[in-house]
Design a protein around this motif. Structure first.
Motif, PDB file in Angstrom:
ATOM      1  N   VAL A  62     -73.316 -60.731 -41.466  1.00 39.43           N
ATOM      2  CA  VAL A  62     -73.779 -59.585 -40.680  1.00 39.43           C
ATOM      3  C   VAL A  62     -73.502 -59.831 -39.200  1.00 39.43           C
ATOM      4  CG1 VAL A  62     -75.743 -58.142 -40.035  1.00 39.43           C
ATOM      5  CG2 VAL A  62     -75.584 -59.063 -42.356  1.00 39.43           C
ATOM      6  N   ILE A  63     -72.904 -58.852 -38.565  1.00 42.79           N
ATOM      7  CA  ILE A  63     -72.738 -58.848 -37.116  1.00 42.79           C
ATOM      8  C   ILE A  63     -73.603 -57.716 -36.577  1.00 42.79           C
ATOM      9  CG2 ILE A  63     -71.137 -58.498 -35.192  1.00 42.79           C
ATOM     10  CD1 ILE A  63     -68.902 -59.539 -36.992  1.00 42.79           C
ATOM     11  N   ASP A  64     -74.530 -58.049 -35.706  1.00 42.77           N
ATOM     12  CA  ASP A  64     -75.429 -57.044 -35.123  1.00 42.77           C
ATOM     13  C   ASP A  64     -75.049 -56.881 -33.652  1.00 42.77           C
ATOM     14  OD1 ASP A  64     -77.525 -55.246 -34.856  1.00 42.77           O
ATOM     15  OD2 ASP A  64     -78.990 -56.826 -34.403  1.00 42.77           O
ATOM     16  N   LYS A  65     -74.602 -55.679 -33.284  1.00 44.67           N
ATOM     17  CA  LYS A  65     -74.087 -55.476 -31.938  1.00 44.67           C
ATOM     18  C   LYS A  65     -74.618 -54.192 -31.328  1.00 44.67           C
ATOM     19  CE  LYS A  65     -69.797 -54.148 -31.565  1.00 44.67           C
ATOM     20  NZ  LYS A  65     -70.066 -52.816 -30.982  1.00 44.67           N
ATOM     21  N   LYS A  66     -74.464 -54.096 -30.019  1.00 42.41           N
ATOM     22  CA  LYS A  66     -74.820 -52.878 -29.309  1.00 42.41           C
ATOM     23  C   LYS A  66     -73.897 -51.736 -29.723  1.00 42.41           C
ATOM     24  CE  LYS A  66     -78.164 -54.311 -26.563  1.00 42.41           C
ATOM     25  NZ  LYS A  66     -79.526 -53.712 -26.599  1.00 42.41           N
ATOM     26  N   ASN A  67     -74.439 -50.550 -29.749  1.00 46.16           N
ATOM     27  CA  ASN A  67     -73.657 -49.396 -30.180  1.00 46.16           C
ATOM     28  C   ASN A  67     -72.473 -49.160 -29.250  1.00 46.16           C
ATOM     29  OD1 ASN A  67     -73.292 -46.158 -29.830  1.00 46.16           O
ATOM     30  ND2 ASN A  67     -73.665 -46.739 -31.944  1.00 46.16           N
ATOM     31  N   ALA A  68     -71.282 -49.109 -29.842  1.00 44.42           N
ATOM     32  CA  ALA A  68     -70.061 -48.855 -29.064  1.00 44.42           C
ATOM     33  C   ALA A  68     -69.059 -48.033 -29.856  1.00 44.42           C
ATOM     34  CB  ALA A  68     -69.432 -50.174 -28.623  1.00 44.42           C
ATOM     35  N   GLY A  69     -69.475 -47.525 -31.027  1.00 42.19           N
ATOM     36  CA  GLY A  69     -68.580 -46.692 -31.822  1.00 42.19           C
ATOM     37  C   GLY A  69     -67.864 -47.460 -32.909  1.00 42.19           C
ATOM     38  N   VAL A  70     -67.278 -46.687 -33.831  1.00 36.04           N
ATOM     39  CA  VAL A  70     -66.701 -47.288 -35.028  1.00 36.04           C
ATOM     40  C   VAL A  70     -65.473 -48.138 -34.706  1.00 36.04           C
ATOM     41  CG1 VAL A  70     -65.256 -45.270 -35.557  1.00 36.04           C
ATOM     42  CG2 VAL A  70     -65.979 -46.801 -37.396  1.00 36.04           C
ATOM     43  N   GLY A  71     -64.680 -47.757 -33.715  1.00 34.87           N
ATOM     44  CA  GLY A  71     -63.509 -48.560 -33.366  1.00 34.87           C
ATOM     45  C   GLY A  71     -63.888 -49.948 -32.903  1.00 34.87           C
ATOM     46  N   ALA A  72     -64.881 -50.020 -32.035  1.00 30.79           N
ATOM     47  CA  ALA A  72     -65.351 -51.315 -31.541  1.00 30.79           C
ATOM     48  C   ALA A  72     -65.981 -52.136 -32.659  1.00 30.79           C
ATOM     49  CB  ALA A  72     -66.353 -51.106 -30.405  1.00 30.79           C
ATOM     50  N   ALA A  73     -66.714 -51.465 -33.555  1.00 31.45           N
ATOM     51  CA  ALA A  73     -67.340 -52.177 -34.673  1.00 31.45           C
ATOM     52  C   ALA A  73     -66.268 -52.775 -35.590  1.00 31.45           C
ATOM     53  CB  ALA A  73     -68.244 -51.227 -35.452  1.00 31.45           C
ATOM     54  N   ARG A  74     -65.234 -52.012 -35.877  1.00 34.40           N
ATOM     55  CA  ARG A  74     -64.155 -52.529 -36.714  1.00 34.40           C
ATOM     56  C   ARG A  74     -63.440 -53.694 -36.028  1.00 34.40           C
ATOM     57  NH1 ARG A  74     -62.234 -46.482 -38.426  1.00 34.40           N
ATOM     58  NH2 ARG A  74     -63.277 -46.390 -40.466  1.00 34.40           N
ATOM     59  N   GLY A 180     -64.027 -46.242 -28.360  1.00 30.69           N
ATOM     60  CA  GLY A 180     -64.643 -45.140 -27.621  1.00 30.69           C
ATOM     61  C   GLY A 180     -64.037 -43.781 -27.884  1.00 30.69           C
ATOM     62  N   LYS A 181     -63.121 -43.688 -28.857  1.00 27.89           N
ATOM     63  CA  LYS A 181     -62.502 -42.408 -29.183  1.00 27.89           C
ATOM     64  C   LYS A 181     -62.427 -42.229 -30.693  1.00 27.89           C
ATOM     65  CE  LYS A 181     -59.554 -42.177 -25.050  1.00 27.89           C
ATOM     66  NZ  LYS A 181     -60.271 -41.055 -24.427  1.00 27.89           N
ATOM     67  N   TRP A 182     -62.497 -40.959 -31.136  1.00 24.41           N
ATOM     68  CA  TRP A 182     -62.237 -40.649 -32.529  1.00 24.41           C
ATOM     69  C   TRP A 182     -60.735 -40.630 -32.760  1.00 24.41           C
ATOM     70  CZ3 TRP A 182     -66.228 -41.376 -35.413  1.00 24.41           C
ATOM     71  CH2 TRP A 182     -67.504 -41.119 -34.915  1.00 24.41           C
ATOM     72  N   MET A 183     -60.334 -40.524 -34.005  1.00 20.30           N
ATOM     73  CA  MET A 183     -58.926 -40.583 -34.433  1.00 20.30           C
ATOM     74  C   MET A 183     -58.371 -41.999 -34.300  1.00 20.30           C
ATOM     75  SD  MET A 183     -59.097 -37.486 -35.161  1.00 20.30           S
ATOM     76  CE  MET A 183     -57.544 -37.446 -36.027  1.00 20.30           C
ATOM     77  N   GLU A 184     -59.271 -42.976 -34.164  1.00 12.63           N
ATOM     78  CA  GLU A 184     -58.815 -44.351 -33.944  1.00 12.63           C
ATOM     79  C   GLU A 184     -58.064 -44.902 -35.151  1.00 12.63           C
ATOM     80  OE1 GLU A 184     -62.070 -44.706 -36.532  1.00 12.63           O
ATOM     81  OE2 GLU A 184     -62.002 -43.567 -34.667  1.00 12.63           O
ATOM     82  N   ASP A 185     -58.465 -44.505 -36.373  1.00 12.94           N
ATOM     83  CA  ASP A 185     -57.732 -45.030 -37.523  1.00 12.94           C
ATOM     84  C   ASP A 185     -56.429 -44.266 -37.759  1.00 12.94           C
ATOM     85  OD1 ASP A 185     -59.245 -42.837 -38.296  1.00 12.94           O
ATOM     86  OD2 ASP A 185     -59.893 -43.697 -40.202  1.00 12.94           O
ATOM     87  N   ALA A 186     -56.377 -42.996 -37.339  1.00 17.75           N
ATOM     88  CA  ALA A 186     -55.117 -42.248 -37.435  1.00 17.75           C
ATOM     89  C   ALA A 186     -54.047 -42.884 -36.554  1.00 17.75           C
ATOM     90  CB  ALA A 186     -55.338 -40.793 -37.030  1.00 17.75           C
ATOM     91  N   THR A 214     -72.827 -34.662 -43.280  1.00 25.15           N
ATOM     92  CA  THR A 214     -73.293 -35.301 -42.045  1.00 25.15           C
ATOM     93  C   THR A 214     -72.282 -36.287 -41.475  1.00 25.15           C
ATOM     94  OG1 THR A 214     -74.397 -37.002 -43.384  1.00 25.15           O
ATOM     95  CG2 THR A 214     -75.715 -35.094 -42.710  1.00 25.15           C
ATOM     96  N   SER A 215     -71.067 -36.330 -42.027  1.00 25.82           N
ATOM     97  CA  SER A 215     -70.086 -37.293 -41.538  1.00 25.82           C
ATOM     98  C   SER A 215     -69.683 -36.973 -40.111  1.00 25.82           C
ATOM     99  CB  SER A 215     -68.850 -37.293 -42.441  1.00 25.82           C
ATOM    100  OG  SER A 215     -68.130 -36.093 -42.284  1.00 25.82           O
ATOM    101  N   ALA A 216     -69.082 -37.967 -39.456  1.00 22.04           N
ATOM    102  CA  ALA A 216     -68.729 -37.818 -38.043  1.00 22.04           C
ATOM    103  C   ALA A 216     -67.792 -36.642 -37.810  1.00 22.04           C
ATOM    104  CB  ALA A 216     -68.089 -39.118 -37.540  1.00 22.04           C
ATOM    105  N   MET A 217     -66.822 -36.447 -38.708  1.00 26.68           N
ATOM    106  CA  MET A 217     -65.847 -35.371 -38.511  1.00 26.68           C
ATOM    107  C   MET A 217     -66.440 -33.993 -38.795  1.00 26.68           C
ATOM    108  SD  MET A 217     -62.998 -36.478 -37.290  1.00 26.68           S
ATOM    109  CE  MET A 217     -63.999 -37.502 -36.253  1.00 26.68           C
ATOM    110  N   ASP A 231     -60.317 -35.998 -28.093  1.00 25.50           N
ATOM    111  CA  ASP A 231     -59.738 -37.202 -28.695  1.00 25.50           C
ATOM    112  C   ASP A 231     -58.540 -36.866 -29.574  1.00 25.50           C
ATOM    113  OD1 ASP A 231     -61.589 -38.674 -27.348  1.00 25.50           O
ATOM    114  OD2 ASP A 231     -62.845 -39.147 -29.081  1.00 25.50           O
ATOM    115  N   ASN A 232     -58.512 -35.660 -30.148  1.00 21.56           N
ATOM    116  CA  ASN A 232     -57.298 -35.201 -30.829  1.00 21.56           C
ATOM    117  C   ASN A 232     -56.149 -35.079 -29.832  1.00 21.56           C
ATOM    118  OD1 ASN A 232     -57.082 -33.984 -33.859  1.00 21.56           O
ATOM    119  ND2 ASN A 232     -59.219 -34.082 -33.211  1.00 21.56           N
TER     120      ASN A 232
END
Length: 341
Positions: A62-74, A180-186, A214-217, A231-232
Motif C-alpha cells: 500500500v502506498i498512501d499519498k496526498k491527493n494528486a490525481g490518477v496520473g500521479a497515483a499511477r 494533473g490532467k485527464w486523458m493521461e492514459d490516452a 459515478t465514474s470520472a468521465m 484536457d481533451n
C-alpha cells in the motif's frame, strides 16, 4: 518477480475488494507478483481495506499519498514496481480467473514489449470466468509486430487496463503519465505503442470494465466537466507532437499517422460534444478552433471513417466543421437541454 499490478484508488471502498480478490485468484505464487494499491487520499474506507489486504497477503503493498490525481497515483505505483511486466488496473474493474499467468507466459516466451487482450463491459452481474480460456490456443498464430504497424492495422483503446507492459521497455522510453490532467492514459497508450518493437494482441477474454454512472468521465459537475474539455484540448496538442515523431521511412507510417490523426480529431469532436452541455461561453470556441487549425486537428477531415462512422457522427461533424453554425447550434441545444433536465 514476474508482474506488478498497480491500482490507483480514490474512494473505491465499494469495489476494491472484488478487484483485489480477482487478482489473488490467479493460481500464481505470491512471490511471482505484487499488487500495489495507491491510495490517493481517499475519504472513505479504501485505505483501511487496502491495509487489511496487505496485512494478510505478503504480496499486497500500500502506498498512501496526498491527493494528486490518477496520473500521479499511477506514476507512484510504477516507481515502486519491481515486476518484469506491469499492469495498470482500475479499482472498480477486475480480471477473469487464472488469466494473468497465461498472459505472462506469452509475454515471456515471445519477449513482448506489450501484450493487449480482450475486455468485457459489465454493470452489476459478475463475470469471474474467461469465456474462452479453455478453448483458445493463445500461442497459435500470434501476430507479433512493432507498435507503428499495430496502430496502422487496428483501432486501439485509449485506456491503460487492456494490456501488459514490459517494465524495462517503459522505463527505457522515459514515458510517464501526465499528472494533473485527464486523458493521461490516452496519451501514454499511443506514446508507448509508437515506440514498441514487439507487441501482439490475443483474443483471450481477461478484463472486466465496470460501467459506473459515478465514474470520472461521467462526472457532470461543472468544474470537473469543464476540466475534461480543456484536457481533451491538451491531448489534441500532445498528439501533434507525437505524430511528428513517426519516421516517414517506416512502411506503415502513413496508415499509422492517419489513425493517430483520427484519434487526435476524436479529442476535438468529443470536446465539442461536451461543450454543448457545458457552461463554457461560446465566445471561447473561435480561439479553440483557431488553435486546432494550427495543428491540423480542425476541421474534422480525418474523423469520419473506419473507426468512427454513422449518421450521428456525420451530422455533428457537418455542424462542427462549419463555424457559422456552431454558436447558434450550441445555444439552441443548451436551451433545449436545460428544459429537459
Amino acid at each position: 518477480m514476474r508482474l506488478s499490478i498497480i491500482i490507483p484508488c480514490y474512494n473505491m471502498e465499494l469495489y476494491l475488494k472484488e478487484c483485489v480478490d480477482s487478482l489473488l485468484d490467479q493460481q500464481m505464487n505470491s512471490s511471482d507478483y505484487e499488487i500495489i494499491i495507491v491510495n490517493d487520499e481517499s475519504k472513505d474506507s479504501t485505505l483501511q481495506i487496502a491495509q487489511d489486504y496487505a496485512g494478510k497477503h505478503s504480496n499486497v503493498k500500500v502506498i498512501d499519498k496526498k491527493n494528486a490525481g490518477v496520473g500521479a497515483a499511477r506514476n507512484s505505483g510504477y516507481d515502486s514496481a519491481t515486476g518484469e511486466y506491469i499492469y495498470f488496473l482500475d479499482p472498480d474493474d477486475y480480471v477473469a480467473q487464472n488469466t494473468l499467468p497465461i498472459l505472462l507466459d506469452v509475454c515471456s516466451k515471445n519477449n513482448l514489449d506489450i501484450l493487449t487482450f480482450v475486455s468485457k463491459s459489465v454493470v452489476s452481474k459478475p463475470y469471474p470466468y474467461s469465456k474462452n480460456i479453455d478453448s483458445l490456443d493463445i500461442n497459435t498464430d500470434l501476430d507479433i509486430k512493432d507498435g507503428i504497424t499495430y496502430i496502422a492495422d487496428k483501432k486501439h483503446k485509449n485506456e491503460i487496463w487492456w494490456y501488459l507492459i514490459r517494465r524495462d521497455f517503459i522505463k527505457n522510453t522515459g514515458i510517464r503519465f501526465v499528472e494533473g490532467k485527464w486523458m493521461e492514459d490516452a496519451i501514454l497508450t499511443s506514446e508507448l505503442f509508437c515506440q514498441a518493437k514487439r507487441m501482439a494482441h490475443t483474443t483471450l477474454d481477461v478484463h472486466r470494465y465496470r460501467i459506473l454512472p459515478t465514474s470520472a468521465m461521467r462526472n457532470k459537475s461543472p468544474e470537473h466537466y469543464n476540466k475534461v474539455i480543456y484536457d481533451n484540448a491538451n491531448a489534441a496538442h500532445v498528439y501533434d507532437k507525437l505524430i511528428a515523431t513517426i519516421p516517414s521511412s517506416h512502411p506503415n507510417a502513413e496508415a499509422c499517422i492517419n489513425r493517430l490523426k483520427t484519434r487526435q480529431q476524436s479529442f476535438v469532436f468529443f470536446l465539442m460534444v461536451r461543450l454543448m452541455k457545458s457552461d463554457i461561453s461560446v465566445s471561447e470556441i473561435p480561439a479553440m478552433l483557431s488553435d486546432f487549425e494550427k495543428i491540423d486537428a480542425y476541421p474534422l477531415k480525418k474523423f469520419i471513417g473506419e473507426d468512427y462512422h454513422g449518421i450521428g457522427y456525420s451530422c455533428l461533424v457537418f455542424v462542427f466543421n462549419r463555424k457559422p453554425l456552431i454558436n447558434p447550434f450550441i445555444k439552441m441545444f443548451r436551451s433545449f437541454y436545460t428544459l429537459t433536465q
